[in-house]
Design an enzyme around this catalytic site. Sequence first.
Site, PDB file in Angstrom:
ATOM      1  N   TYR A   1      24.737 150.494 -78.476  1.00 13.07           N
ATOM      2  CA  TYR A   1      23.552 151.312 -78.710  1.00 13.07           C
ATOM      3  C   TYR A   1      22.605 151.135 -77.532  1.00 13.07           C
ATOM      4  O   TYR A   1      22.048 150.066 -77.325  1.00 13.07           O
ATOM      5  CB  TYR A   1      22.886 150.904 -80.025  1.00 13.07           C
ATOM      6  CG  TYR A   1      21.599 151.618 -80.376  1.00 13.07           C
ATOM      7  CD1 TYR A   1      21.225 152.809 -79.765  1.00 13.07           C
ATOM      8  CD2 TYR A   1      20.754 151.099 -81.344  1.00 13.07           C
ATOM      9  CE1 TYR A   1      20.052 153.461 -80.101  1.00 13.07           C
ATOM     10  CE2 TYR A   1      19.571 151.739 -81.697  1.00 13.07           C
ATOM     11  CZ  TYR A   1      19.225 152.918 -81.071  1.00 13.07           C
ATOM     12  OH  TYR A   1      18.046 153.553 -81.401  1.00 13.07           O
TER      13      TYR A   1
ATOM     14  N   ILE B   1      23.683 159.924 -84.401  1.00 15.17           N
ATOM     15  CA  ILE B   1      23.092 158.937 -85.305  1.00 15.17           C
ATOM     16  C   ILE B   1      21.620 159.291 -85.340  1.00 15.17           C
ATOM     17  O   ILE B   1      20.889 159.066 -84.377  1.00 15.17           O
ATOM     18  CB  ILE B   1      23.364 157.505 -84.832  1.00 15.17           C
ATOM     19  CG1 ILE B   1      24.877 157.247 -84.865  1.00 15.17           C
ATOM     20  CG2 ILE B   1      22.625 156.495 -85.710  1.00 15.17           C
ATOM     21  CD1 ILE B   1      25.296 155.873 -84.376  1.00 15.17           C
TER      22      ILE B   1
ATOM     23  N   TYR C   1      13.754 142.917 -74.691  1.00  9.30           N
ATOM     24  CA  TYR C   1      12.755 142.003 -74.141  1.00  9.30           C
ATOM     25  C   TYR C   1      13.284 141.098 -73.035  1.00  9.30           C
ATOM     26  O   TYR C   1      12.659 140.991 -71.991  1.00  9.30           O
ATOM     27  CB  TYR C   1      12.096 141.135 -75.228  1.00  9.30           C
ATOM     28  CG  TYR C   1      10.944 140.316 -74.664  1.00  9.30           C
ATOM     29  CD1 TYR C   1       9.707 140.916 -74.430  1.00  9.30           C
ATOM     30  CD2 TYR C   1      11.113 138.992 -74.307  1.00  9.30           C
ATOM     31  CE1 TYR C   1       8.657 140.189 -73.871  1.00  9.30           C
ATOM     32  CE2 TYR C   1      10.077 138.261 -73.736  1.00  9.30           C
ATOM     33  CZ  TYR C   1       8.851 138.862 -73.528  1.00  9.30           C
ATOM     34  OH  TYR C   1       7.839 138.148 -72.960  1.00  9.30           O
TER      35      TYR C   1
ATOM     36  N   THR D   1      17.540 150.050 -86.140  1.00  7.81           N
ATOM     37  CA  THR D   1      16.127 149.894 -85.832  1.00  7.81           C
ATOM     38  C   THR D   1      15.258 150.828 -86.677  1.00  7.81           C
ATOM     39  O   THR D   1      14.130 150.483 -87.026  1.00  7.81           O
ATOM     40  CB  THR D   1      15.876 150.119 -84.330  1.00  7.81           C
ATOM     41  OG1 THR D   1      16.590 151.271 -83.891  1.00  7.81           O
ATOM     42  CG2 THR D   1      16.360 148.918 -83.538  1.00  7.81           C
ATOM     43  N   THR D   2      15.780 152.011 -87.053  1.00  2.00           N
ATOM     44  CA  THR D   2      15.051 152.885 -87.970  1.00  2.00           C
ATOM     45  C   THR D   2      14.919 152.224 -89.345  1.00  2.00           C
ATOM     46  O   THR D   2      13.971 152.501 -90.079  1.00  2.00           O
ATOM     47  CB  THR D   2      15.760 154.247 -88.099  1.00  2.00           C
ATOM     48  OG1 THR D   2      15.841 154.857 -86.814  1.00  2.00           O
ATOM     49  CG2 THR D   2      15.017 155.186 -89.035  1.00  2.00           C
TER      50      THR D   2
ATOM     51  N   LYS E   1      26.185 154.797 -79.088  1.00  2.00           N
ATOM     52  CA  LYS E   1      25.057 155.664 -79.420  1.00  2.00           C
ATOM     53  C   LYS E   1      24.176 155.718 -78.181  1.00  2.00           C
ATOM     54  O   LYS E   1      23.589 154.716 -77.781  1.00  2.00           O
ATOM     55  CB  LYS E   1      24.272 155.115 -80.609  1.00  2.00           C
ATOM     56  CG  LYS E   1      22.994 155.896 -80.927  1.00  2.00           C
ATOM     57  CD  LYS E   1      22.207 155.249 -82.056  1.00  2.00           C
ATOM     58  CE  LYS E   1      20.900 155.992 -82.314  1.00  2.00           C
ATOM     59  NZ  LYS E   1      20.092 155.351 -83.396  1.00  2.00           N
TER      60      LYS E   1
ATOM     61  N   ARG F   1      13.117 151.739 -75.860  1.00  2.00           N
ATOM     62  CA  ARG F   1      12.675 150.724 -76.814  1.00  2.00           C
ATOM     63  C   ARG F   1      13.034 149.306 -76.371  1.00  2.00           C
ATOM     64  O   ARG F   1      12.371 148.349 -76.759  1.00  2.00           O
ATOM     65  CB  ARG F   1      13.302 150.985 -78.202  1.00  2.00           C
ATOM     66  CG  ARG F   1      12.916 152.292 -78.857  1.00  2.00           C
ATOM     67  CD  ARG F   1      11.450 152.352 -79.245  1.00  2.00           C
ATOM     68  NE  ARG F   1      11.118 151.529 -80.386  1.00  2.00           N
ATOM     69  CZ  ARG F   1      10.930 151.986 -81.631  1.00  2.00           C
ATOM     70  NH1 ARG F   1      11.081 153.274 -81.889  1.00  2.00           N
ATOM     71  NH2 ARG F   1      10.591 151.166 -82.608  1.00  2.00           N
TER      72      ARG F   1
END
Length: 291
Positions: A133, A203, A107, A44-45, A161, A138
């Site tokens: 993850y 991470i 979502y 996502t980064t 993560k 988020r």
Amino acid sequence: MLTGSLVALVTPMDVNGEIDFPTLRKLVDWHIEQGTNGIVAVGTTGESPTVDVEEHIAIVRAVVEQAAGRVPVIAGTGANSTREAIHLSNKALEVGASFGLSVVPYYNKPTQNGLYQHFKSIAENTALPTLLYNVPGRTACDLSNETALKLAELPNIVGIKDATGNLERAAELVKNAPKNFAIYSGDDASTLPFILIGGHGTISVTANIAPKAMSEMCAAAAAGNIAKARAINDTLQGVHRHLFIEANPIPVKWALEKMGKIQAGIRLPLTRLSENAQPTLLTAMNEAGIH
């Protein structure tokens, strides 16, 4: 088991938002030179929500090619569609990724049983070893420790993560997970205590701009050299905090731009770091000796 500082690598872009592959390759070399232990491509980064599937796989391929076996490459393979996550996992495997990092579906907010079935289906339909993850801030969906530990029993689910920043939860995972199940911090500010209670590494967003410091801090913490680890971490506290002054990866891309490492490219709906936030992040960078 992969341990230490794994960078959640940004995806460099030009001012028009097109992927800058030559700069991407330079970042890979820089991270390896600085001691980064592994590279996460298109997490996502790395702006995975705004790159299409073809671009996604092209980025992973470029990182794998440039790393050339010097460090493992973990491909972001998550999606809120199980079929898409499986497709990305298999494509990442084809281009040489060592692991997939699959985020909790965002979502659509599945139940814990839905999360279990989602990741179980991924594990059964790809040979790529998968890291879970969990980043409820988020995704608006939280993978419980109970579900994560149940998934840890599956042969192709090899780690997690945990970006909750909750050390109590992390300690429970460390205590109860299978011995060969990797547990990484996804929250830079709590990485040091996370490793000290038995986590295997991080991470990291901070590693984008301070790769050597993060690598050395993780190594010192793992070796029990708390004084050294704390000294390094103390210099980075402001960076850990202010790299999230606006939504990630807005601040870290601006910081890398200021360092001369990337161009000023980011894709909508994300925008360049606001002028009001820039002095705060710049001060934190200066305090950490990051230029």
